[in-house]
Scaffold this motif. Structure first.
Motif, PDB file in Angstrom:
ATOM      1  N   ILE A  10       0.815  -1.214   0.000  1.00  0.00           N
ATOM      2  CA  ILE A  10       0.000   0.000   0.000  1.00  0.00           C
ATOM      3  C   ILE A  10       0.849   1.266   0.000  1.00  0.00           C
ATOM      4  CG2 ILE A  10      -0.237   0.233   2.512  1.00  0.00           C
ATOM      5  CD1 ILE A  10      -3.227   0.934   1.939  1.00  0.00           C
ATOM      6  N   THR A  11       2.057   1.175   0.533  1.00  0.00           N
ATOM      7  CA  THR A  11       2.974   2.319   0.459  1.00  0.00           C
ATOM      8  C   THR A  11       3.142   2.772  -0.987  1.00  0.00           C
ATOM      9  OG1 THR A  11       4.219   1.627   2.403  1.00  0.00           O
ATOM     10  CG2 THR A  11       5.346   3.076   0.886  1.00  0.00           C
ATOM     11  N   ALA A  49       5.297   3.323  13.533  1.00  0.00           N
ATOM     12  CA  ALA A  49       5.855   2.642  14.700  1.00  0.00           C
ATOM     13  C   ALA A  49       4.833   2.503  15.817  1.00  0.00           C
ATOM     14  CB  ALA A  49       7.084   3.389  15.204  1.00  0.00           C
ATOM     15  N   TYR A  50       3.916   3.464  15.934  1.00  0.00           N
ATOM     16  CA  TYR A  50       2.928   3.439  17.011  1.00  0.00           C
ATOM     17  C   TYR A  50       1.531   3.050  16.518  1.00  0.00           C
ATOM     18  CZ  TYR A  50       6.394   5.602  20.043  1.00  0.00           C
ATOM     19  OH  TYR A  50       7.527   5.848  20.791  1.00  0.00           O
ATOM     20  N   ALA A  51       1.453   2.441  15.354  1.00  0.00           N
ATOM     21  CA  ALA A  51       0.152   2.049  14.794  1.00  0.00           C
ATOM     22  C   ALA A  51      -0.571   1.090  15.745  1.00  0.00           C
ATOM     23  CB  ALA A  51       0.347   1.395  13.438  1.00  0.00           C
ATOM     24  N   PHE A  52      -1.859   1.338  15.987  1.00  0.00           N
ATOM     25  CA  PHE A  52      -2.636   0.523  16.923  1.00  0.00           C
ATOM     26  C   PHE A  52      -3.559  -0.461  16.214  1.00  0.00           C
ATOM     27  CE2 PHE A  52      -4.740   4.592  16.192  1.00  0.00           C
ATOM     28  CZ  PHE A  52      -5.996   4.198  15.749  1.00  0.00           C
ATOM     29  N   MET A  68      -1.562   1.044   7.711  1.00  0.00           N
ATOM     30  CA  MET A  68      -1.688   1.269   6.275  1.00  0.00           C
ATOM     31  C   MET A  68      -1.755   2.761   5.948  1.00  0.00           C
ATOM     32  SD  MET A  68      -4.368  -1.650   4.964  1.00  0.00           S
ATOM     33  CE  MET A  68      -3.965  -3.396   4.985  1.00  0.00           C
ATOM     34  N   SER A  69      -2.482   3.520   6.757  1.00  0.00           N
ATOM     35  CA  SER A  69      -2.622   4.960   6.511  1.00  0.00           C
ATOM     36  C   SER A  69      -1.268   5.664   6.584  1.00  0.00           C
ATOM     37  CB  SER A  69      -3.591   5.579   7.525  1.00  0.00           C
ATOM     38  OG  SER A  69      -4.873   5.012   7.415  1.00  0.00           O
ATOM     39  N   TRP A  70      -0.502   5.336   7.620  1.00  0.00           N
ATOM     40  CA  TRP A  70       0.811   5.968   7.759  1.00  0.00           C
ATOM     41  C   TRP A  70       1.759   5.537   6.659  1.00  0.00           C
ATOM     42  CZ3 TRP A  70       1.078  10.153  10.298  1.00  0.00           C
ATOM     43  CH2 TRP A  70       0.290  10.374  11.428  1.00  0.00           C
ATOM     44  N   ARG A  71       1.621   4.299   6.207  1.00  0.00           N
ATOM     45  CA  ARG A  71       2.488   3.835   5.119  1.00  0.00           C
ATOM     46  C   ARG A  71       2.147   4.526   3.802  1.00  0.00           C
ATOM     47  NH1 ARG A  71       5.954   0.121   5.213  1.00  0.00           N
ATOM     48  NH2 ARG A  71       5.478  -0.761   3.158  1.00  0.00           N
ATOM     49  N   VAL A  72       0.880   4.879   3.609  1.00  0.00           N
ATOM     50  CA  VAL A  72       0.512   5.659   2.419  1.00  0.00           C
ATOM     51  C   VAL A  72       1.164   7.041   2.483  1.00  0.00           C
ATOM     52  CG1 VAL A  72      -1.382   6.808   1.221  1.00  0.00           C
ATOM     53  CG2 VAL A  72      -1.641   4.443   1.961  1.00  0.00           C
ATOM     54  N   ILE A  73       1.158   7.664   3.663  1.00  0.00           N
ATOM     55  CA  ILE A  73       1.803   8.976   3.816  1.00  0.00           C
ATOM     56  C   ILE A  73       3.303   8.858   3.544  1.00  0.00           C
ATOM     57  CG2 ILE A  73       2.414  10.762   5.505  1.00  0.00           C
ATOM     58  CD1 ILE A  73      -0.351  10.279   6.779  1.00  0.00           C
ATOM     59  N   GLY A  74       3.913   7.802   4.051  1.00  0.00           N
ATOM     60  CA  GLY A  74       5.324   7.568   3.730  1.00  0.00           C
ATOM     61  C   GLY A  74       5.535   7.382   2.244  1.00  0.00           C
ATOM     62  N   GLY A  75       4.576   6.726   1.588  1.00  0.00           N
ATOM     63  CA  GLY A  75       4.659   6.549   0.140  1.00  0.00           C
ATOM     64  C   GLY A  75       4.624   7.873  -0.599  1.00  0.00           C
ATOM     65  N   LEU A  76       3.796   8.797  -0.143  1.00  0.00           N
ATOM     66  CA  LEU A  76       3.764  10.129  -0.760  1.00  0.00           C
ATOM     67  C   LEU A  76       5.151  10.758  -0.716  1.00  0.00           C
ATOM     68  CD1 LEU A  76       0.464  11.594   0.771  1.00  0.00           C
ATOM     69  CD2 LEU A  76       0.809  10.871  -1.594  1.00  0.00           C
ATOM     70  N   ALA A  77       5.811  10.644   0.446  1.00  0.00           N
ATOM     71  CA  ALA A  77       7.151  11.215   0.600  1.00  0.00           C
ATOM     72  C   ALA A  77       8.143  10.560  -0.349  1.00  0.00           C
ATOM     73  CB  ALA A  77       7.621  11.047   2.048  1.00  0.00           C
ATOM     74  N   ILE A  78       8.091   9.244  -0.438  1.00  0.00           N
ATOM     75  CA  ILE A  78       9.041   8.527  -1.292  1.00  0.00           C
ATOM     76  C   ILE A  78       8.790   8.844  -2.760  1.00  0.00           C
ATOM     77  CG2 ILE A  78       9.909   6.255  -1.958  1.00  0.00           C
ATOM     78  CD1 ILE A  78       8.835   5.267   0.781  1.00  0.00           C
ATOM     79  N   GLY A  79       7.507   8.882  -3.150  1.00  0.00           N
ATOM     80  CA  GLY A  79       7.183   9.202  -4.536  1.00  0.00           C
ATOM     81  C   GLY A  79       7.680  10.571  -4.927  1.00  0.00           C
ATOM     82  N   ILE A  80       7.509  11.553  -4.039  1.00  0.00           N
ATOM     83  CA  ILE A  80       7.987  12.903  -4.306  1.00  0.00           C
ATOM     84  C   ILE A  80       9.500  12.902  -4.452  1.00  0.00           C
ATOM     85  CG2 ILE A  80       8.280  15.192  -3.270  1.00  0.00           C
ATOM     86  CD1 ILE A  80       5.484  14.809  -2.019  1.00  0.00           C
ATOM     87  N   ALA A  81      10.192  12.286  -3.493  1.00  0.00           N
ATOM     88  CA  ALA A  81      11.653  12.273  -3.523  1.00  0.00           C
ATOM     89  C   ALA A  81      12.195  11.552  -4.755  1.00  0.00           C
ATOM     90  CB  ALA A  81      12.194  11.614  -2.248  1.00  0.00           C
ATOM     91  N   SER A  82      11.494  10.493  -5.193  1.00  0.00           N
ATOM     92  CA  SER A  82      11.975   9.707  -6.331  1.00  0.00           C
ATOM     93  C   SER A  82      11.897  10.471  -7.643  1.00  0.00           C
ATOM     94  CB  SER A  82      11.180   8.399  -6.446  1.00  0.00           C
ATOM     95  OG  SER A  82       9.830   8.643  -6.797  1.00  0.00           O
ATOM     96  N   VAL A  83      11.017  11.479  -7.717  1.00  0.00           N
ATOM     97  CA  VAL A  83      10.915  12.312  -8.912  1.00  0.00           C
ATOM     98  C   VAL A  83      11.868  13.495  -8.842  1.00  0.00           C
ATOM     99  CG1 VAL A  83       9.404  13.881 -10.195  1.00  0.00           C
ATOM    100  CG2 VAL A  83       8.546  11.662  -9.449  1.00  0.00           C
ATOM    101  N   ILE A  84      11.918  14.144  -7.690  1.00  0.00           N
ATOM    102  CA  ILE A  84      12.698  15.365  -7.558  1.00  0.00           C
ATOM    103  C   ILE A  84      14.189  15.109  -7.700  1.00  0.00           C
ATOM    104  CG2 ILE A  84      13.316  17.236  -5.979  1.00  0.00           C
ATOM    105  CD1 ILE A  84      10.535  17.359  -7.310  1.00  0.00           C
ATOM    106  N   ALA A  85      14.697  14.023  -7.136  1.00  0.00           N
ATOM    107  CA  ALA A  85      16.136  13.781  -7.180  1.00  0.00           C
ATOM    108  C   ALA A  85      16.673  13.667  -8.605  1.00  0.00           C
ATOM    109  CB  ALA A  85      16.489  12.540  -6.361  1.00  0.00           C
TER     110      ALA A  85
END
Length: 487
Positions: free
Chosen positions: A69-70, A109-112, A118-135
């Motif tokens: 899902i990330t 890390a603190y997911a209950f 899954m929600s936090w991993r999607v947010i992490g995915g947004l960060a990775i997707g952005i970084a993968s294009v900008i670099a």
């Protein structure tokens, strides 16, 4: 017919000195650290997969979706990253990626509950997707032509280092706790600490992003030619900075702001070069590299390795991945992109076939799956041979190609779309790997990856233009033509 100096970037390769080479390397390394987040987050889940599956009582399809899902977030982030970068600038978007990644690491890390994770991993995915294009976009715009391939490869080197650090930290934390599911510090199991460690590279990336200069291309788009000239003089330092500025301005003179309308063309409604970028992005995932890095620990446990040996094997594989990336950095500007990719496709095919044959000899099923001698060692050799050829070729060179093959006017949009497809196919492979492995067996799955390795060879040989050594503004680049080229 005569050509201007701007159209002959390679007429005298030794003429352009790079007195500020150290600055260029430092700046591109800082930008490439976005790749470290990319590699770290997409692999840190490796050591936590079994514990997450056990703690949240998930089946094969559910754990596959949790891991994958990330990549939905990655695709979304990549799709919009180019547009954000064209409006805000490259630096602010890098900082945004770092902030999102910090939030994702802490939240995961603190997911209950599984939906929370899954929600936090999607947010992490947004960060990775952005970084993968900008670099790759930033590095492609900052690096001089004769060094662009090697410097763009730093993105993949950072990805491999991220994978290595993630697997190394996973192994260390699991060993310290006596198992990934065991309690480590402050009442938290080791697998949660594995996810929390991601805060460290994210903070480093964010701080370094604040120290690098803005891209001259973006500054020119915003009418800040004096600032762009200052960056060219201070960082890239060509023989004639004013001429370099003029070349960039001429390439952008008709551009106001690129839109999706600019991507339309004669090949199924799109510009042929965009299809080539999408194809490169897709094949990099369809050969199955991330099936190894997301599930390697689980994979080796399933064929008889202990948990500790599986972690160690995964770390060794990641070290190979890092080391062989230097091969691409050394050769990409010397032998060209196409030759490296063709060699890579052939080598990956051999390794994948060896792994496929070995896994086809497995007996049992599920947790009782075993590989009798000599198939276990052959599978290990085949998988690592595949990683060797991927790391030296398709891993870094695909990002080099995407960073340089698109014309200036559509680079942000086109790179974002191509990268989004990379994440989409990454998602498909990651989601289906555990499902297909359970349904038809690892032998057939690896045979499928080998099939795509063959297709990738044909694709590169028949369709990919060679743009090694050309400045991004070179008018001779193959941009809108869809014409086979020789290797």
């Amino acid at each position: 017919m005569g050509t201007s100096p701007a159209e002959q970037p390679n007429s005298n390769p030794g003429a352009e000195k790079t007195p500020h080479l150290g600055k260029i390397i430092i700046i591109t390394m800082a930008a490439a650290l976005g790749g470290l987040l990319f590699g770290f987050d997409t692999s840190v889940i490796n050591g936590a997969v079994n514990s997450i599956q056990s703690d949240f009582n998930l089946g094969s399809a559910a754990i596959g979706f949790t891991v994958a899902i990330t990549l939905i977030g990655c695709a979304i982030g990549a799709w919009f990253a180019g547009q954000l970068a064209d409006v805000w600038g490259r630096k602010p978007v890098m900082v945004l990626a770092a902030l999102l990644f910090v939030a994702s690491s802490i939240g995961s890390a603190y997911a209950f509950a599984i939906w929370d994770l899954m929600s936090w991993r999607v947010i992490g995915g947004l960060a990775i997707g952005i970084a993968s294009v900008i670099a790759p976009a930033y590095i492609g715009e900052m690096a001089p032509a004769r060094l662009r391939g090697a410097l763009s490869s730093l993105q993949q080197l950072a990805i491999t280092l991220g994978i290595f650090l993630a697997l190394l930290s996973d192994a260390g934390l699991a060993r310290a706790a006596g198992g990934a599911g065991n309690e480590l510090w402050w009442g938290m199991p080791a697998w949660r600490w594995m996810l929390l460690v991601g805060v460290i590279p994210a903070v480093v990336y964010g701080l370094l992003s604040l120290t690098i200069p803005e891209s001259p291309h973006f500054l020119i788009r915003k009418g800040r030619s004096k600032d762009a000239l200052a960056v060219i003089r201070r960082v890239t330092s060509p023989v004639n900075p004013e001429q370099r500025l003029k070349e960039i301005e001429e390439s952008l003179e008709n551009e106001k702001r690129s839109t999706y309308r600019d991507l339309r063309g004669t090949a199924f409604g799109l510009q042929p070069i965009l299809w080539i970028g999408i194809g490169m992005a897709a094949f990099q995932q369809l050969v199955g590299i991330n099936a190894i890095f997301y599930y390697s620990t689980t994979l080796w446990q399933s064929v008889g390795f202990s948990q500790e040996d599986s972690f160690t094997t995964s770390v060794i594989t990641s070290i190979i991945n890092v080391a062989l990336t230097f091969v691409a950095i050394f050769f990409v500007d010397r032998v060209g992109r196409k030759l490296l990719l063709l060699v890579g496709s052939a080598g990956m095919f051999v390794g994948l076939v060896a792994a496929a044959i070995s896994f086809s000899q497995a007996t049992g099923s599920g947790d009782s799956l075993t590989l009798a001698a000599p198939w276990g060692p052959i599978a290990l050799v085949g998988a690592n041979l595949f990683v060797i050829f991927f790391a030296a070729t398709w891993g870094p060179v695909m990002w080099v190609v995407l960073g340089e093959v698109f014309p200036n006017k559509i680079r942000g949009l086109a790179l974002g779309i191509a990268t989004a497809f990379n994440w989409i196919f990454n998602f498909i492979v990651t989601l289906l790997f555990p499902i297909m492995s359970a349904a038809v067996g690892l032998g057939f799955v690896y045979a499928g990856f080998a099939f795509f390795a063959v297709l990738s060879f044909w694709f590169v040989k028949a369709l990919l233009p060679e743009v090694s050594g050309l400045e991004l503004e070179d008018k001779n680049k193959l941009v809108t033509r869809h014409k086979p080229t020789t290797a």
